[in-house]
Structures are given as C-alpha cells and as structure tokens.
Design an enzyme around this catalytic site. Structure first.
Site, short mmCIF file in Angstrom:
data_model
loop_
_atom_site.label_atom_id
_atom_site.label_comp_id
_atom_site.label_asym_id
_atom_site.label_seq_id
_atom_site.Cartn_x
_atom_site.Cartn_y
_atom_site.Cartn_z
N SER A 237 12.75 73.38 44.87
CA SER A 237 12.35 72.54 44.17
C SER A 237 13.14 71.07 44.23
CB SER A 237 11.39 72.23 43.45
OG SER A 237 12.09 72.11 42.34
N LYS A 238 13.61 69.86 43.98
CA LYS A 238 14.56 69.45 44.26
C LYS A 238 15.37 69.18 42.69
CE LYS A 238 17.84 66.03 44.88
NZ LYS A 238 19.05 66.61 44.99
N ARG A 239 13.94 68.95 41.83
CA ARG A 239 13.85 69.12 40.45
C ARG A 239 14.99 70.24 39.44
NH1 ARG A 239 8.34 68.77 37.75
NH2 ARG A 239 8.12 68.30 39.86
N GLY A 241 17.57 71.78 41.49
CA GLY A 241 19.07 71.02 42.04
C GLY A 241 18.92 72.05 43.79
N ASP A 247 20.68 65.94 51.11
CA ASP A 247 21.79 66.76 50.40
C ASP A 247 21.84 67.67 51.85
OD1 ASP A 247 21.30 65.63 48.22
OD2 ASP A 247 19.69 67.63 47.62
#
Ligand code: GLU
Length: 465
Positions: A237-239, A241, A247
């Site tokens: 999950s991007k949230r 990190g 990225d």
C-alpha cells in the site's frame, strides 16, 4: 470472437504495483489471443481524483510498452473512454434498468437498512417526488430470493444468496454513476469479453451479474487477480510507504525488469524467469494465475534488475548510464567506468555513491591502509607507494589494463611483495575508500595518468605526516 480486455484505472495518484500488474495481465491476455487491449479511465469519484494522475497513467503505459488499441486519444468507435464524459449514457441505461425492474429511485436521506423502503413507493408517489425535485439516488433492486452464481477463471465457482447483497447506489445524487453501475454498462458497450481486475471485486460481481441479467446481456469471462502483498497478511500500500512504479523507477530499476518481475507476481511462466514482454505474451496462460496472494520481494526485483543490466551490451549499458554520470566533473574515461560498473551495479541510482570518489578522493583516513588479508598497514603502504611511484610515472598505457596488470605483478615480484601489498595501497591512495568498484588498475585507468599521480603524491604526503 475477438478477445477484448480493458484496464480501468481510477486517476487517484500513483501507479501502484498491483494496478500495473492488472494492466499487464489485461494486456497479456489480449495480446496472447491477438485481441484488443482497451484503456478506460474511471474518474467518477471526483473527490478522489488527483490532478495529473491521468497523464501519469498514459505515460506509464507508454513507457512500459503496454500500448492500448483503444482508449482516450485512440478512438475505436466505442468511446468516449473517460467515464466522466459518458454521464448521459449512464442516465439512459439507469432509466432503462428501472423500467426493467433492476433498479429504483431512492429518496431516503443517508444510508438505508437492509431493505430500501423506497422499493415500496407507488409509481404516483415516485412521480410526485420527482416533480417536486426531491433529491434522489438510483439504487439497484435486488431480488430477495434465489441465488446468483458465476464461474471465475481463477477462483472457480462462486455462489451467493441474493438476500445477502445490498441494494447499493448506482447513480449518486450528483448524477455520477458508481463503479458498481458504470463498470457493467461500459464493459457491455465496449464489448469487453474478459474482465480482469483485483479480487476485491469478487464479492460484488454477483450484483453486477444481476444487472447483466436484467438487461439480458451476455456476461463477460471473469478473471479476478490475487493481491500483491508485502508479507503474509498485508497488502502493498502506497499509504504505508510501499513503493509505486514511479518510486521504483526513481530508485533506479529498469522498466523491463519491473515488468518482468511483476508478471511473476501471481502467475507462473515456466522455468525461465527472465522474460521480455514478447516472451510473456507468448507464454501467458490464464490457467497459471494463482489464487493466493503474491509477495513482493524487492531483493528478487533487484536480482532481476542486475540480470537485465548484465545482459546489455557494453554500448547499451553505457548509453543507459550516461545520464547518471552528470555529477562527475573530471575528464575521465567514461567507457572504462561503464565497463567496471556493469558487472557490479544493482540499480542505476547506486552509481552516485559508487563513483563519488572520482571528482575528489575521500578525506584521508589512515585506518583504511590496514588490511589484514592484503597484509598491509600504513608503514608498508607508504613504502610500497614510494617504490611503485616510478612505475606509475614511467608507464604510459593507462588504458591498457592487461599490460598495466602485468607490470604491477612483475613489480611486486621483483620487490618481494605480494600483489595485494601494492594494489591495496594504490587503490586506497586513489580513493580513500575501502569499497570501490574495480581495483587499483581499473581506477587508475578511469582517472588517467595525471590524476592518478596527483593522488599518489598526495597519499604519500598524507602518510608521511
Ligand atoms: N477503477 C477500478 C479501480 O481502479 C477498476 C476496477 C476494474 O478493473 O474493474 O480499482
């Protein structure tokens, strides 16, 4: 019948690894079968939309080679391919669905309980409320008996009792459709034969099937994909990190390696793991998609990235890394630098720290001259540097590694030293680093004679004091 798949991202930010993998599988299924791959932008949740996200989707698909056959800017006659431009279509079909008994107006404020009281309204009551401009949503009408079942290509036979399904909103009060409605209408109108998406949609698929049935439309083949996890239980999950495609690119991973690696997340392609996009197209088989979550392993991706870097020709590698040499201001032998880096580099962004001694060596650090295995210490290093200096001054073929090595070995032998007792002090003198890409000869070659001598004189001075 021609196979048609669609990638249907919502423009809500970065390209998550799971999303990109969905796009890739959609593409592979279509291309393996000489079918069409369609891009549809699902921007009906205007609050979640992030500006620039649509362009980013185009750019990632372009960069990774997942070219779509139809989509925004590529009209195949079944557009528009951006949902916010299709509102009339949804309204028209929502009205039809109401007539068919598959949906109803709901005037309730806020959420409803299990059964929507508005299903009990008479035609007259509904008309009256509409005439009075009472705000409404359109909800799906779910039969309270019976079961709905379907066959998913990955998860197999799925069956649910209709009464467990909620009468969810199809058209919101702002006039926008929800995903639950728009996906069905669009997949039908765009002739999508295979719906490929994350398994979070598995449980609501029976509801979509009820809509297909109400319209009397043929249902697509469903291929729900397992999630991509970071460990046994947590989704990437991007949230939290976890890295997005962008990225990973910024961290120096090649697009080919990323695509190759994510293809393996949830599907097997046989023994060979290094596969180009064409290989993936050829080998892809829906039957080999796994049900269980795939675990994203950055070390495996790094290994794959290294493999891609090694497999390039020196010239290709050199062209690829040139932009990463911009911090180097010294006039050095860049091709030799590439030659030295290619077998050692894990990812492009490592170039910076691996080459940070080139403009200037690190500050003098006497402790690095002590090396147990090389049998060196500051005293014998100083001696070796003084001894080897004439060789370095007289030798003129710094770009001939083979000859340079032979000279060094001969020199060591003639002076009763081990090779390492000369090589190590020279390497340290040139860099003041204990870890360098390449040894003394390669670094001297990269730096050239003049700079090499300057650094050796300086090291002798430093060691004397
Ligand atoms: N817009 C949905 C999402 O981004 C797509 C789901 C689908 O592929 O149908 O999750």
């Amino acid at each position: 019948m021609k196979i048609r798949t669609r990638f249907a991202p919502s423009p809500t930010g970065y390209m998550h690894i799971g999303n990109l993998r969905t796009a890739l599988y959609c593409y592979l299924i279509a291309k393996h079968n000489n079918g069409d791959f369609i891009l549809r932008i699902e921007d009906t949740d205007q609050q979640r939309e992030v500006s620039g996200a649509i362009d980013m989707i185009y750019q990632v698909l372009e960069e990774t080679g997942l070219h779509y056959d139809e989509g925004p800017h590529k009209d195949g006659g079944l557009g528009p391919y951006i949902q916010s431009q299709r509102l009339n279509i949804y309204h028209q079909y929502a009205k039809k669905l109401i007539e068919l008994g598959g949906a109803h107006y709901c005037f309730c404020e806020g959420d409803i309980e299990d059964i929507d009281p508005c299903t009990q309204l008479s035609q007259e009551e509904i008309q009256e409320k509409l005439l009075q401009n009472t705000p409404y949503v359109i909800r799906q009408t779910i039969p309270q008996d019976g079961i709905t079942s379907f066959q998913d290509e990955v998860y197999g036979y799925i069956e649910v009792e209709n009464q467990t399904l909620n009468e969810g909103i199809l058209i919101k009060s702002d006039g926008y459709p929800t995903y639950n409605f728009a996906n069905v209408i669009d997949d039908h109108l765009m002739n999508i034969t295979h719906v490929v998406r994350g398994n979070e949609y598995l449980s609501s698929t029976p509801k979509y099937n009820l809509i297909y049935e109400a319209f009397g439309w043929k249902k697509p083949t469903y291929i729900h994909l397992p999630p991509v996890n970071k460990d046994e239980t947590h989704k990437l999950s991007k949230r939290d990190g976890d890295a997005s495609y962008q990225d990973l690119r910024e961290q120096g991973y090649l697009k080919e390696a990323i695509i190759n690696y994510i293809a393996l997340l949830g599907c097997s392609f046989g023994e060979d793991e290094i596969l180009s996009l064409d290989d993936l197209i050829n080998k892809f088989d829906i039957k080999h998609i796994s049900k269980s979550p795939a675990i994203f392993d950055i070390e495996k991706l790094t290994w794959m990235n290294e493999t891609y870097l090694r497999n390039l020709s020196l010239e290709e590698f050199h062209q690829l890394v040139l932009p990463y040499y911009q911090h180097i201001t010294k006039d050095i032998d860049f091709l030799e630098l590439s030659l030295v880096l290619q077998p050692r580099l894990e990812k492009l962004t490592d170039i910076k720290y691996m080459t940070d001694f080139i403009n200037e060596p690190y500050p003098f650090d006497i402790s690095i001259y002590t090396h147990k295995k090389m049998k060196t210490n500051p005293e014998n290093s100083l001696k070796a540097l003084k001894l080897v200096l004439p060789l370095l001054e007289e030798f003129n073929e710094y770009n001939n590694d083979e000859k340079f090595v032979t000279e060094f070995i001969k020199f060591a032998k003639d002076n009763g030293l081990k090779n390492g007792q000369v090589m190590w002090p020279v390497r340290v003198a040139l860099t003041n680093k204990s870890l360098t890409p390449g040894g003394a000869i390669e670094i001297a070659h990269i730096l050239g004679k003049e700079e090499t001598l300057r650094r050796v004189y300086k090291a002798i001075d430093d060691l004397k004091n």
